[in-house]
Design a protein around this motif. Structure first.
Motif, PDB file in Angstrom:
ATOM      1  N   GLN A  60       0.935  -0.914  -0.108  1.00  0.00           N
ATOM      2  CA  GLN A  60      -0.025   0.034   0.070  1.00  0.00           C
ATOM      3  C   GLN A  60       0.669   1.343   0.219  1.00  0.00           C
ATOM      4  O   GLN A  60       1.724   1.330   0.014  1.00  0.00           O
ATOM      5  CB  GLN A  60      -1.131  -0.245   0.929  1.00  0.00           C
ATOM      6  CG  GLN A  60      -0.446   0.185   2.217  1.00  0.00           C
ATOM      7  CD  GLN A  60      -1.511  -0.461   3.740  1.00  0.00           C
ATOM      8  OE1 GLN A  60      -1.687  -0.934   3.667  1.00  0.00           O
ATOM      9  NE2 GLN A  60      -1.050   0.859   4.534  1.00  0.00           N
ATOM     10  N   VAL A  61       0.213   2.423  -0.224  1.00  0.00           N
ATOM     11  CA  VAL A  61       0.925   3.594  -0.823  1.00  0.00           C
ATOM     12  C   VAL A  61       0.220   4.887   0.016  1.00  0.00           C
ATOM     13  O   VAL A  61      -1.302   5.196  -0.068  1.00  0.00           O
ATOM     14  CB  VAL A  61       1.196   4.479  -2.448  1.00  0.00           C
ATOM     15  CG1 VAL A  61       0.106   4.440  -2.283  1.00  0.00           C
ATOM     16  CG2 VAL A  61       2.359   5.077  -1.423  1.00  0.00           C
ATOM     17  N   SER A 101      -4.286   4.974  -8.035  1.00  0.00           N
ATOM     18  CA  SER A 101      -4.694   7.028  -7.861  1.00  0.00           C
ATOM     19  C   SER A 101      -5.756   7.176  -7.843  1.00  0.00           C
ATOM     20  O   SER A 101      -6.585   6.541  -7.011  1.00  0.00           O
ATOM     21  CB  SER A 101      -5.330   6.875  -9.617  1.00  0.00           C
ATOM     22  OG  SER A 101      -6.106   7.393  -9.999  1.00  0.00           O
ATOM     23  N   ARG A 102      -5.666   8.096  -6.848  1.00  0.00           N
ATOM     24  CA  ARG A 102      -6.494   9.202  -5.760  1.00  0.00           C
ATOM     25  C   ARG A 102      -6.345  10.381  -6.645  1.00  0.00           C
ATOM     26  O   ARG A 102      -6.131  11.412  -6.856  1.00  0.00           O
ATOM     27  CB  ARG A 102      -6.151   9.111  -5.085  1.00  0.00           C
ATOM     28  CG  ARG A 102      -6.774  10.189  -3.488  1.00  0.00           C
ATOM     29  CD  ARG A 102      -7.718   9.401  -3.146  1.00  0.00           C
ATOM     30  NE  ARG A 102      -7.793   8.294  -2.327  1.00  0.00           N
ATOM     31  CZ  ARG A 102      -8.419   8.028  -1.428  1.00  0.00           C
ATOM     32  NH1 ARG A 102      -9.986   8.302  -1.415  1.00  0.00           N
ATOM     33  NH2 ARG A 102      -8.731   7.240  -0.441  1.00  0.00           N
ATOM     34  N   THR A 103      -7.994  10.347  -6.846  1.00  0.00           N
ATOM     35  CA  THR A 103      -8.887  12.032  -7.599  1.00  0.00           C
ATOM     36  C   THR A 103      -9.373  12.760  -6.640  1.00  0.00           C
ATOM     37  O   THR A 103     -10.013  12.706  -5.841  1.00  0.00           O
ATOM     38  CB  THR A 103      -9.547  11.475  -8.537  1.00  0.00           C
ATOM     39  OG1 THR A 103      -8.789  10.956  -9.187  1.00  0.00           O
ATOM     40  CG2 THR A 103      -9.729  13.073  -9.348  1.00  0.00           C
ATOM     41  N   GLU A 146      -4.466  13.190   3.550  1.00  0.00           N
ATOM     42  CA  GLU A 146      -3.522  12.533   3.636  1.00  0.00           C
ATOM     43  C   GLU A 146      -4.656  11.129   3.251  1.00  0.00           C
ATOM     44  O   GLU A 146      -5.924  10.792   4.135  1.00  0.00           O
ATOM     45  CB  GLU A 146      -2.944  12.364   4.882  1.00  0.00           C
ATOM     46  CG  GLU A 146      -2.245  11.239   5.791  1.00  0.00           C
ATOM     47  CD  GLU A 146      -1.954  10.972   6.878  1.00  0.00           C
ATOM     48  OE1 GLU A 146      -1.778   9.795   7.126  1.00  0.00           O
ATOM     49  OE2 GLU A 146      -1.528  11.531   7.112  1.00  0.00           O
ATOM     50  N   PHE A 147      -4.006   9.761   2.393  1.00  0.00           N
ATOM     51  CA  PHE A 147      -5.250   9.292   2.157  1.00  0.00           C
ATOM     52  C   PHE A 147      -3.363   7.642   1.389  1.00  0.00           C
ATOM     53  O   PHE A 147      -2.989   7.387   1.096  1.00  0.00           O
ATOM     54  CB  PHE A 147      -5.770   8.966   0.659  1.00  0.00           C
ATOM     55  CG  PHE A 147      -6.732  10.309   0.781  1.00  0.00           C
ATOM     56  CD1 PHE A 147      -7.695  10.853   1.261  1.00  0.00           C
ATOM     57  CD2 PHE A 147      -5.966  11.563  -0.265  1.00  0.00           C
ATOM     58  CE1 PHE A 147      -8.130  11.576   1.026  1.00  0.00           C
ATOM     59  CE2 PHE A 147      -7.076  12.822  -0.499  1.00  0.00           C
ATOM     60  CZ  PHE A 147      -8.205  12.905   0.394  1.00  0.00           C
ATOM     61  N   THR A 148      -4.678   6.516   2.186  1.00  0.00           N
ATOM     62  CA  THR A 148      -4.168   5.670   1.952  1.00  0.00           C
ATOM     63  C   THR A 148      -4.688   3.943   0.970  1.00  0.00           C
ATOM     64  O   THR A 148      -6.053   4.330   1.581  1.00  0.00           O
ATOM     65  CB  THR A 148      -4.198   4.405   3.365  1.00  0.00           C
ATOM     66  OG1 THR A 148      -2.907   5.332   4.357  1.00  0.00           O
ATOM     67  CG2 THR A 148      -3.167   3.426   3.658  1.00  0.00           C
ATOM     68  N   ASP A 149      -3.684   3.332   0.620  1.00  0.00           N
ATOM     69  CA  ASP A 149      -4.815   2.862  -0.545  1.00  0.00           C
ATOM     70  C   ASP A 149      -3.802   2.115  -1.198  1.00  0.00           C
ATOM     71  O   ASP A 149      -2.143   2.185  -0.559  1.00  0.00           O
ATOM     72  CB  ASP A 149      -4.531   3.850  -2.353  1.00  0.00           C
ATOM     73  CG  ASP A 149      -5.409   5.286  -2.226  1.00  0.00           C
ATOM     74  OD1 ASP A 149      -6.944   4.941  -1.793  1.00  0.00           O
ATOM     75  OD2 ASP A 149      -5.030   6.472  -2.131  1.00  0.00           O
TER      76      ASP A 149
END
Length: 198
Positions: A99-100, A132-134, A144-147
């Motif tokens: 994850q990132v 990808s985060r939009t 701050e998002f973890t995917d």
């Protein structure tokens, strides 16, 4: 009735014992980074850096130039960084990025959007997991998002192929800024390593 309660208590105790006996996620006894190179429109040796955790679980990249904006020429709307690194670890182990976490700042007007994307692959192997985060406007705030990566690709066993990571930040629309370039707040990507014995 008492028998049912006893069975429940015994089952709960067994589950606790099993959980206590389950080993933590495995990882090799020693891991090090031999070298890291990076370059692109969003990173350079003068404004970017990385930190590898002592527990071999994360590597954090800090980008001072990864700022995409609609205020400027066409090239300012998309910034990218290509990273390549040599990870040294013992035979009998394999790893992947599970994850990132992306941290930064966005100022996106209504009708516009900001996007960050990241993908990785191992040299000489097939497969390129990505996330990808939009952020759509109106949005003005730190984020701050973890995917989790969409697919799982592991390094070949008893081999230490180079890990290659490509990150892109881009904006679309009339007014948008993705990330923040300043001395105290920079765009960060934190990658989490998963290890297994093979």
């Amino acid at each position: 009735m008492a028998h049912g309660v006893s069975s429940t208590v015994i089952m709960a105790a067994l589950l606790l014992l099993i959980a206590a006996a389950t080993p933590a996620l495995a990882q090799p006894p020693s891991v090090s980074i031999n070298w890291v190179t990076f370059g692109g429109t969003g990173c350079s040796w003068s404004n970017s850096n990385y930190v590898y955790s002592s527990d071999s679980k994360t590597i954090t990249f800090i980008f001072g130039g990864m700022v995409a904006t609609t205020d400027g020429v066409l090239a300012d709307k998309r910034k990218a960084c290509q990273i390549s690194m040599s990870v040294n670890y013992p035979d009998g182990w394999s790893y992947t990025l599970g994850q990132v976490t992306g941290r930064g700042f966005a100022d996106v007007a209504a009708g516009s959007k900001g996007v960050y994307e990241t993908q990785f692959y191992f040299s000489g192997q097939t497969g390129t997991p990505s996330v990808s985060r939009t952020l759509t406007g109106k949005y003005v705030d730190s984020f701050e998002f973890t995917d989790y990566f969409t697919t799982s690709v592991w390094s070949q066993c008893n081999n230490t192929p180079n890990l290659n990571i490509k990150s892109v930040v881009r904006v679309e629309g009339s007014k948008a800024v993705m990330a923040l370039d300043s001395s105290d707040t920079k765009f960060q990507l934190v990658y989490y390593f998963n290890w297994k014995q093979c």
